[in-house]
Design an enzyme around this catalytic site. Structure first.
Site, PDB file in Angstrom:
ATOM      1  N   LEU A   1       1.264 -15.281 -16.180  1.00  0.00           N
ATOM      2  CA  LEU A   1       1.774 -15.306 -14.801  1.00  0.00           C
ATOM      3  C   LEU A   1       0.675 -14.964 -13.797  1.00  0.00           C
ATOM      4  CD1 LEU A   1       5.037 -13.331 -15.573  1.00  0.00           C
ATOM      5  CD2 LEU A   1       4.978 -15.671 -14.694  1.00  0.00           C
TER       6      LEU A   1
ATOM      7  N   LEU B   1      12.027 -15.000 -15.877  1.00  0.00           N
ATOM      8  CA  LEU B   1      12.332 -13.786 -16.644  1.00  0.00           C
ATOM      9  C   LEU B   1      11.051 -13.069 -17.061  1.00  0.00           C
ATOM     10  CD1 LEU B   1      14.961 -15.395 -19.095  1.00  0.00           C
ATOM     11  CD2 LEU B   1      15.468 -14.106 -17.015  1.00  0.00           C
TER      12      LEU B   1
ATOM     13  N   ILE C   1       6.533  -7.607 -16.720  1.00  0.00           N
ATOM     14  CA  ILE C   1       6.754  -6.295 -17.343  1.00  0.00           C
ATOM     15  C   ILE C   1       8.203  -5.890 -17.062  1.00  0.00           C
ATOM     16  CG2 ILE C   1       6.006  -3.876 -17.393  1.00  0.00           C
ATOM     17  CD1 ILE C   1       3.923  -5.953 -18.437  1.00  0.00           C
TER      18      ILE C   1
ATOM     19  N   TYR D   1       7.900   0.022 -11.740  1.00  0.00           N
ATOM     20  CA  TYR D   1       8.624  -1.192 -12.148  1.00  0.00           C
ATOM     21  C   TYR D   1       9.647  -1.568 -11.080  1.00  0.00           C
ATOM     22  CZ  TYR D   1      12.258  -3.776 -14.742  1.00  0.00           C
ATOM     23  OH  TYR D   1      13.206  -4.681 -15.130  1.00  0.00           O
TER      24      TYR D   1
HETATM   25  P1  NAI Z   1      11.087  -8.737 -22.264  1.00  0.00           P
HETATM   26  O1  NAI Z   1      10.004  -7.720 -22.112  1.00  0.00           O
HETATM   27  O2  NAI Z   1      11.769  -8.835 -23.584  1.00  0.00           O
HETATM   28  O3  NAI Z   1      10.529 -10.180 -21.869  1.00  0.00           O
HETATM   29  C1  NAI Z   1       9.615 -10.370 -20.840  1.00  0.00           C
HETATM   30  C2  NAI Z   1       8.612 -11.393 -21.305  1.00  0.00           C
HETATM   31  O4  NAI Z   1       7.619 -11.576 -20.290  1.00  0.00           O
HETATM   32  C3  NAI Z   1       7.864 -10.970 -22.592  1.00  0.00           C
HETATM   33  O5  NAI Z   1       8.108 -11.904 -23.613  1.00  0.00           O
HETATM   34  C4  NAI Z   1       6.408 -10.913 -22.167  1.00  0.00           C
HETATM   35  O6  NAI Z   1       5.519 -11.401 -23.174  1.00  0.00           O
HETATM   36  C5  NAI Z   1       6.378 -11.797 -20.935  1.00  0.00           C
HETATM   37  N1  NAI Z   1       5.277 -11.433 -20.055  1.00  0.00           N
HETATM   38  C6  NAI Z   1       4.887 -10.189 -19.661  1.00  0.00           C
HETATM   39  N2  NAI Z   1       3.801 -10.254 -18.883  1.00  0.00           N
HETATM   40  C7  NAI Z   1       3.492 -11.578 -18.772  1.00  0.00           C
HETATM   41  C8  NAI Z   1       2.460 -12.275 -18.105  1.00  0.00           C
HETATM   42  N3  NAI Z   1       1.510 -11.636 -17.379  1.00  0.00           N
HETATM   43  N4  NAI Z   1       2.444 -13.626 -18.194  1.00  0.00           N
HETATM   44  C9  NAI Z   1       3.378 -14.285 -18.934  1.00  0.00           C
HETATM   45  N5  NAI Z   1       4.387 -13.673 -19.592  1.00  0.00           N
HETATM   46  C10 NAI Z   1       4.428 -12.325 -19.509  1.00  0.00           C
HETATM   47  O7  NAI Z   1      12.139  -8.460 -21.098  1.00  0.00           O
HETATM   48  P2  NAI Z   1      13.658  -8.900 -21.034  1.00  0.00           P
HETATM   49  O8  NAI Z   1      14.480  -7.744 -21.426  1.00  0.00           O
HETATM   50  O9  NAI Z   1      13.851 -10.191 -21.693  1.00  0.00           O
HETATM   51  O10 NAI Z   1      13.840  -9.058 -19.450  1.00  0.00           O
HETATM   52  C11 NAI Z   1      13.653 -10.312 -18.810  1.00  0.00           C
HETATM   53  C12 NAI Z   1      13.624 -10.079 -17.308  1.00  0.00           C
HETATM   54  O11 NAI Z   1      14.835  -9.482 -16.886  1.00  0.00           O
HETATM   55  C13 NAI Z   1      12.508  -9.148 -16.850  1.00  0.00           C
HETATM   56  O12 NAI Z   1      11.979  -9.627 -15.634  1.00  0.00           O
HETATM   57  C14 NAI Z   1      13.197  -7.828 -16.636  1.00  0.00           C
HETATM   58  O13 NAI Z   1      12.530  -7.049 -15.651  1.00  0.00           O
HETATM   59  C15 NAI Z   1      14.579  -8.271 -16.196  1.00  0.00           C
HETATM   60  N6  NAI Z   1      15.601  -7.296 -16.555  1.00  0.00           N
HETATM   61  C16 NAI Z   1      16.066  -7.213 -17.836  1.00  0.00           C
HETATM   62  C17 NAI Z   1      17.063  -6.313 -18.147  1.00  0.00           C
HETATM   63  C18 NAI Z   1      17.698  -6.315 -19.498  1.00  0.00           C
HETATM   64  O14 NAI Z   1      18.843  -5.889 -19.609  1.00  0.00           O
HETATM   65  N7  NAI Z   1      17.021  -6.759 -20.557  1.00  0.00           N
HETATM   66  C19 NAI Z   1      17.580  -5.362 -17.166  1.00  0.00           C
HETATM   67  C20 NAI Z   1      17.028  -5.523 -15.840  1.00  0.00           C
HETATM   68  C21 NAI Z   1      16.082  -6.477 -15.566  1.00  0.00           C
END
Ligand code: NAI
Length: 264
Positions: A50, A69, A72, A134
């Protein structure tokens, strides 16, 4: 849609959402730093950072919709958060502008209001009270989306996700749970609606005693159908309730409000 892009496609939320969204587009381009496995016939994988503007422009070119999605997804150090959630966001919006403004569903978080007491019910106009770097990065993302809409007409559904998992595994999640089914139906509405604009939604199912009012959901024509209630007995049997008077008991952001600020 012809081409839908999903960033953060190797992550937890994408893994539960992808099977529910297969009919949304002819071609679904999955992107992440990490390899995504088990692709369907219409899915392809593009590894991109990203924080890399050129890579983001290539990824987004020709797309009709973006589910963002990536980044961090937890409290962390500033350098990592800045790369994924600050630089990453400006690169995403820059790339979307060049691609003709495909609609964006942006995964924000309730940690933008984490210092709000659990005794308060919040709507989309609630003051920002981020509970860490965050949360601050998600406030930035929401502000950037708002600015792009006012200045350029770029439409975004900001979704302040509560806890998007297949099941409920804490007392807190009884309030914050967002079922993958409800998230998928929200995404469908966001892409199908005649007008989306810039809209702030709480990503939460129809849970009992929730903390949030979804005042910008009704005219979108979306409402959740799931509820955490069916997990209540299981959660009561398996998990201890939060300590009375602790942040987990009093504040919407829970333990996030206690984490050290890692500013370098
Ligand atoms: P996750 O950490 O499992 O997935 C995020 C993905 O983004 C990871 O696979 C990671 O490799 C990728 N990533 C990180 N930095 C990157 C970069 N510089 N370039 C490309 N890819 C990158 O997180 P999750 O749980 O799937 O969450 C998805 C989204 O939803 C996030 O933005 C999170 O902040 C948001 N969120 C999730 C919640 C949940 O219940 N899981 C709650 C609140 C928000």
């Amino acid at each position: 849609m012809k081409k839908l892009v999903i960033t953060g496609a190797a992550g937890r939320v994408a893994s539960v959402l992808r099977p529910l969204l297969q009919d949304l587009a002819e071609q679904i381009v999955l992107s992440d730093l990490r390899e995504v496995e088990n692709l369907s016939d219409k899915e392809s994988f593009v590894r991109s950072d990203l924080a890399d503007r050129g890579a983001m422009r290539d990824l987004i070119a020709g797309s009709d919709g973006i589910i963002h999605l990536g980044g961090i997804a937890n409290e962390g150090d500033w350098q990592s958060i800045r790369a994924g959630n600050i630089d990453g966001l400006i690169n995403l919006y820059d790339a979307a502008a060049l691609a003709g403004q495909p609609r964006i569903v942006f995964a924000s978080s309730y940690h933008v209001v984490g210092f709000a007491p659990q005794s308060e019910t919040l709507d989309s106009k609630a003051p920002m009270r981020p509970d860490g770097l965050y949360g601050v990065s998600k406030v930035f993302g929401e502000a950037l989306a708002s600015m792009y809409f006012d200045k350029t007409g770029q439409e975004t559904a900001v979704v302040r996700i509560g806890s998007c998992f297949s099941d409920v595994h804490s007392h807190r999640m009884m309030k914050t749970w967002f079922s993958p089914t409800d998230f998928a139906s929200l995404i469908r509405r966001a892409f199908a609606a005649d007008t989306l604009g810039y809209r702030v939604l709480y990503g939460v199912s129809d849970n009992k005693d929730g903390w949030w009012i979804n005042d910008q959901a009704e005219d979108l024509g979306w409402s959740p159908v799931d509820s955490s209630e069916r997990f209540r007995a299981d959660v009561a049997a398996r998990f201890s309730p939060p300590e009375p008077g602790s942040p987990d008991d009093l504040l919407q952001g829970g333990v996030f409000t206690t984490f050290e600020i890692k500013s370098n």
